[in-house]
Motif scaffolding. Structure first.
Motif, PDB file in Angstrom:
ATOM      1  N   VAL A  89      16.438  84.658  21.907  1.00 45.99           N
ATOM      2  CA  VAL A  89      17.373  85.440  22.724  1.00 45.99           C
ATOM      3  C   VAL A  89      18.062  84.548  23.745  1.00 45.99           C
ATOM      4  O   VAL A  89      19.285  84.609  23.937  1.00 45.99           O
ATOM      5  N   GLN A  90      17.293  83.685  24.382  1.00 46.75           N
ATOM      6  CA  GLN A  90      17.886  82.772  25.358  1.00 46.75           C
ATOM      7  C   GLN A  90      18.845  81.800  24.694  1.00 46.75           C
ATOM      8  O   GLN A  90      19.899  81.458  25.243  1.00 46.75           O
ATOM      9  N   GLU A  91      18.507  81.366  23.488  1.00 48.05           N
ATOM     10  CA  GLU A  91      19.389  80.434  22.789  1.00 48.05           C
ATOM     11  C   GLU A  91      20.698  81.101  22.384  1.00 48.05           C
ATOM     12  O   GLU A  91      21.769  80.501  22.452  1.00 48.05           O
ATOM     13  N   LEU A  92      20.632  82.379  21.975  1.00 47.58           N
ATOM     14  CA  LEU A  92      21.862  83.101  21.640  1.00 47.58           C
ATOM     15  C   LEU A  92      22.718  83.324  22.879  1.00 47.58           C
ATOM     16  O   LEU A  92      23.945  83.241  22.827  1.00 47.58           O
ATOM     17  N   ASN A  93      22.087  83.618  23.991  1.00 42.14           N
ATOM     18  CA  ASN A  93      22.833  83.835  25.230  1.00 42.14           C
ATOM     19  C   ASN A  93      23.500  82.561  25.727  1.00 42.14           C
ATOM     20  O   ASN A  93      24.464  82.619  26.493  1.00 42.14           O
ATOM     21  N   SER A  94      22.983  81.408  25.309  1.00 43.27           N
ATOM     22  CA  SER A  94      23.571  80.138  25.763  1.00 43.27           C
ATOM     23  C   SER A  94      24.819  79.754  24.973  1.00 43.27           C
ATOM     24  O   SER A  94      25.506  78.805  25.329  1.00 43.27           O
TER      25      SER A  94
ATOM     26  N   ASP B 151      28.558  79.646  23.848  1.00 41.11           N
ATOM     27  CA  ASP B 151      29.818  79.852  24.568  1.00 41.11           C
ATOM     28  C   ASP B 151      30.785  80.622  23.666  1.00 41.11           C
ATOM     29  O   ASP B 151      31.545  80.041  22.902  1.00 41.11           O
TER      30      ASP B 151
END
Length: 202
Positions: free
Chosen positions: A5-10, A12
């Protein structure tokens, strides 16, 4: 384990989504400028700037509408035709000059982006494996001699563990653009209608 989830939110998304949109806007702008340049370069003769000074000054000549001249022969009724007169012809051959504005003979480019679809897919797969193995070994011996007892024993224990984490990343970006030859602006269409009315045969 990877934090998907954090990787998807990162990611751009302004680059993946906004980049193609900005390219489409620039393409539409370039198409409009190309239409203006086409009309100026093809439909008009170049303007000539003023030159010289004083009595030898040559005034500037503005850009003139470019015409195409056609010369052809046309048969017109002979008003003095008399069938009773020998050699009288019912028609006379007349030389006609036709002046046609060049712009009315061409298809003016008017490309417009009618539809644009952006498909962005992000696929993240995380696999974590853990291996645990254990090993136990031991031996014992017992001996007796004359009321004396001797006992020997030994043991060993071994445990091995390992873990592996793998993350697979796949990104795909597809842009579908549909461009059509748009209708001419109302002002330009009106001007072309006026130019068509100016076509005259002399």
């Amino acid at each position: 384990m990877a934090n998907l989830v954090q990787e998807l939110n990162s990611l751009d998304f302004s680059v993946y989504i906004g980049g193609p949109l900005q390219a489409a806007v620039k393409a539409q702008h370039d198409a409009s400028i190309s239409q203006v340049n086409f009309i100026k370069e093809v439909g008009f003769t170049p303007a000539v700037p003023a030159s010289g000074s004083g009595s030898t000054a040559v005034p500037a000549t503005p850009a003139q509408l470019r015409y195409v001249d056609f010369n052809y022969q046309k048969s017109v009724p002979n008003p003095s035709y008399d069938p009773t007169v020998s050699g009288s012809k019912p028609f006379n051959e007349s030389s006609v000059n036709l002046k046609v504005p060049f712009l009315t003979m061409l298809t003016i480019p008017a490309l417009r982006i009618d539809e644009m679809t952006i498909d962005f897919n992000a696929k993240l797969n995380s696999v974590e494996t853990q291996n645990v193995s254990s090993e136990f070994s031991g031996n014992a011996s017992l001996s007796a001699k004359f009321w004396k007892v001797k006992f020997n024993a030994s043991a060993s224990y071994k445990k091995t563990s390992s873990s592996t984490s793998t993350t697979e990343r796949t990104y795909t970006l597809g842009v579908h653009v549909k461009a059509v030859n748009d209708e001419l602006p109302a002002g330009l269409s009106r001007i072309l209608d006026m130019l068509e009315d100016s076509i005259a045969a002399v």
